[in-house]
Enzyme design. Sequence first.
Site, PDB file in Angstrom:
ATOM      1  N   SER A  24      41.854  13.376 -16.425  1.00 28.94           N
ATOM      2  CA  SER A  24      40.563  12.546 -16.713  1.00 28.94           C
ATOM      3  C   SER A  24      41.093  11.406 -17.113  1.00 28.94           C
ATOM      4  CB  SER A  24      39.776  13.163 -17.739  1.00 28.94           C
ATOM      5  OG  SER A  24      39.321  14.381 -17.151  1.00 28.94           O
ATOM      6  N   GLY A  94      37.104  15.026  -7.047  1.00 28.42           N
ATOM      7  CA  GLY A  94      35.388  14.651  -7.513  1.00 28.42           C
ATOM      8  C   GLY A  94      35.644  13.574  -8.739  1.00 28.42           C
ATOM      9  N   ARG A 122      30.928  18.948  -1.768  1.00 22.01           N
ATOM     10  CA  ARG A 122      30.380  18.888  -3.128  1.00 22.01           C
ATOM     11  C   ARG A 122      29.343  17.840  -3.170  1.00 22.01           C
ATOM     12  NH1 ARG A 122      35.639  18.279  -6.935  1.00 22.01           N
ATOM     13  NH2 ARG A 122      33.767  19.008  -8.576  1.00 22.01           N
ATOM     14  N   SER A 167      27.531  16.185 -17.823  1.00 15.66           N
ATOM     15  CA  SER A 167      28.579  15.759 -16.790  1.00 15.66           C
ATOM     16  C   SER A 167      29.003  14.645 -17.125  1.00 15.66           C
ATOM     17  CB  SER A 167      28.067  15.954 -15.259  1.00 15.66           C
ATOM     18  OG  SER A 167      28.893  15.225 -14.437  1.00 15.66           O
ATOM     19  N   ASP A 319      36.579  23.594 -16.861  1.00 19.69           N
ATOM     20  CA  ASP A 319      37.731  23.792 -15.789  1.00 19.69           C
ATOM     21  C   ASP A 319      38.672  24.854 -16.223  1.00 19.69           C
ATOM     22  OD1 ASP A 319      37.092  21.493 -14.321  1.00 19.69           O
ATOM     23  OD2 ASP A 319      38.169  20.140 -15.575  1.00 19.69           O
ATOM     24  N   LYS A 346      32.731  23.021  -8.340  1.00 22.18           N
ATOM     25  CA  LYS A 346      33.661  22.236  -8.601  1.00 22.18           C
ATOM     26  C   LYS A 346      34.702  22.262  -7.178  1.00 22.18           C
ATOM     27  CE  LYS A 346      33.114  21.727 -12.971  1.00 22.18           C
ATOM     28  NZ  LYS A 346      32.647  20.188 -13.284  1.00 22.18           N
ATOM     29  N   ARG A 350      34.080  28.470  -7.888  1.00 20.12           N
ATOM     30  CA  ARG A 350      35.164  29.159  -8.861  1.00 20.12           C
ATOM     31  C   ARG A 350      34.514  30.521  -9.283  1.00 20.12           C
ATOM     32  NH1 ARG A 350      37.644  23.801 -11.697  1.00 20.12           N
ATOM     33  NH2 ARG A 350      39.297  23.204 -10.284  1.00 20.12           N
TER      34      ARG A 350
HETATM   35  C1  S3P Z   1      35.795  15.447 -15.295  1.00 13.36           C
HETATM   36  C2  S3P Z   1      34.612  15.958 -15.676  1.00 13.36           C
HETATM   37  C3  S3P Z   1      34.163  17.518 -15.448  1.00 13.36           C
HETATM   38  C4  S3P Z   1      35.409  18.111 -15.033  1.00 13.36           C
HETATM   39  C5  S3P Z   1      36.460  17.323 -14.268  1.00 13.36           C
HETATM   40  C6  S3P Z   1      36.906  16.128 -14.785  1.00 13.36           C
HETATM   41  C7  S3P Z   1      35.861  13.981 -15.806  1.00 13.36           C
HETATM   42  O1  S3P Z   1      33.210  17.490 -14.044  1.00 13.36           O
HETATM   43  O2  S3P Z   1      35.184  19.466 -14.393  1.00 13.36           O
HETATM   44  O3  S3P Z   1      37.639  18.193 -13.648  1.00 13.36           O
HETATM   45  O4  S3P Z   1      37.251  13.590 -15.613  1.00 13.36           O
HETATM   46  O5  S3P Z   1      35.122  13.577 -16.345  1.00 13.36           O
HETATM   47  P1  S3P Z   1      31.712  17.215 -14.621  1.00 13.36           P
HETATM   48  O6  S3P Z   1      31.383  15.726 -14.918  1.00 13.36           O
HETATM   49  O7  S3P Z   1      31.046  17.470 -13.221  1.00 13.36           O
HETATM   50  O8  S3P Z   1      31.348  18.236 -15.685  1.00 13.36           O
END
Ligand code: S3P
Length: 436
Positions: A24, A94, A122, A167, A319, A346, A350
Site C-alpha cells: 500500500s 486494484g 473487478r 475502502s 487481505d 479482490k 477469495r
Molecule cells: C488497499 C486497500 C484495500 C486492500 C488492498 C490495498 C490500499 O482494498 O484490500 O489490498 O492500499 O488502499 P479496499 O480499499 O478495496 O478495501
Amino acid sequence: MPSQLTARRSTALSGRVRAPGDKSMSHRSMILGGMASGVTEVEGLLEGDDVLATARAVQAFGARVDRLEDGRWRVEGAGGFRTPRSVIDCGNAGTGVRLLMGAAAGYPLTATFDGDQSLRKRPMKRVTGPLADMGARFDWLAAEDRLPVALTGGALKAVDYVQTVASAQVKSAILLAGLNADGVTTVVEPEKSRDHTERMLRAFGAEVGVQDNGEGWTISLRGGQPLTGTFVAVPGDPSSAAFPLAAGLIVPGSEVTVEGVMLNPLRTGLFDTWIAMGADLTIANRRNAGGEAVGDITARHSKLKGIVVPEARAASMIDEYPILAATAAFAEGVTVMRGVGEMRVKESDRIALMAAGLRACGVQVEEEPEGFIVTGSASVAGGATVHTAHDHRIAMSHLVLGLAAQEPVSVDEPGMIATSFPGFVDMMNGLGGEMG
Ligand code: S3P
C-alpha cells in the site's frame, strides 16, 4: 517460474527474515512522488509486479522514475500529470489503478486504464462514481464498471462523499482527486480504513483534516495544495509477513521471526486474531520508521483454537482472511469469519476460492454470502492441486498450508506471487520449508 508450485510437509522452520516493503505504501510513494514537484526518494520499496506497474504508469504521466544503485527509488515529479502516450496498464493491481485514476482525474488530460484478466473483472464504479461527481468523465471501452476505461480529467469540484463500504482505495482516490479540485473535499468512512494516504499526504506537505466520527473518520482536504517531494521509508508489509509467520504457527517445532513489520493498528487485525486463537506470537523491538510503528514479530508453533472473528476487525485484516483460514484449518474447533463480503471482489472471489481450495485439501468449510466458517483439525490431508484464479494470496495461503499438511499441496499460476512477494519461495525455503 514453473506452471505449478508444490509445498511439502516440512520439519521445523526457523530463522529471521525481513518482510518485503509494504505494498500500500509503495504504490502511494510512487503516485505522490509523481504528482509532487521535486525529488522523492523511496527506501524499501516493494519491487513487486503491482508496484512496478504503478512506477511505469507514473513515468507515463510525466515523472522521471529511476532505481538507484543502492536499491532506493528516485521519483522526479513534474508537479502534475500530463496525457500519457500509451494505455496505462496496471497489471493485477486494484490499488494501483484506483489510486492512479483518482490522481489523474484532477489534471486536464485524457488517459486509458487497463489491467490483466483478473483486474478486468473487478468493479471500478466505486471509484469512478465519486470522481464523476467531481466532474471527471469516464467512458467504458468494453463493459460498464469494468476496465478498460478512458478518463478525461480536469476542472474538478470538491465533493462531500459518504462511503457505504470502508475502502481505503476509494477514500484515497477521492482525496488524490481532491488535491486538484476547487473547494474542500470531505470523505466520511463507515469504519476506519488504512490511513497511509492521509499520513503520506502530510509528509508531502499537504494539510489533511481528520476527525473521529465515532466509527470511522471524516477526512477533509482543501484543493489547490501543492505537494513537495520528500523521503519515504517503506516499512515491511504485515500482509506479506503473515505468510512466514503462519508457517511458524502451524509447522511443529518452528520459530520464525519477521523483522521490521509495520504495526499500524489499521493493518494488524490478523495478529490480534491469532493471539486470541492462542498463538505464541510476540512483538519485540518496537520502534518508529517512516512515520509508522514497526516491530519484529516472532511466531512459534502453537496449538490454535477456533474463534469468532469480530466483524468490526474486518477492515484491519481484509487481505489476511485467506491465510487466517489456512491456519484455522489446523485449529481445534470452528473459526467463524463473517462480514467479509468485500473478499469476493479482490484479486479473485477469495471466499469461493479459499472454500474450494481448503475443501480439496480435506478441510471442512461452510460458505456464506458474506463469510465462511472453517472447522479445523490437528491433521490436514492436503494432496490437492489448488486453482488460484490469478490470485497471489490464494496461492501463498495454500502453499503455507502444504508445509504442514500430510500430503503435498500444489498451486497453479504461481508466477502471480510476484505481484506482492517476489522472494516468497526463497524465503520459505531459507527458513527450512520445502517448496518448489
Ligand atoms: C488497499 C486497500 C484495500 C486492500 C488492498 C490495498 C490500499 O482494498 O484490500 O489490498 O492500499 O488502499 P479496499 O480499499 O478495496 O478495501
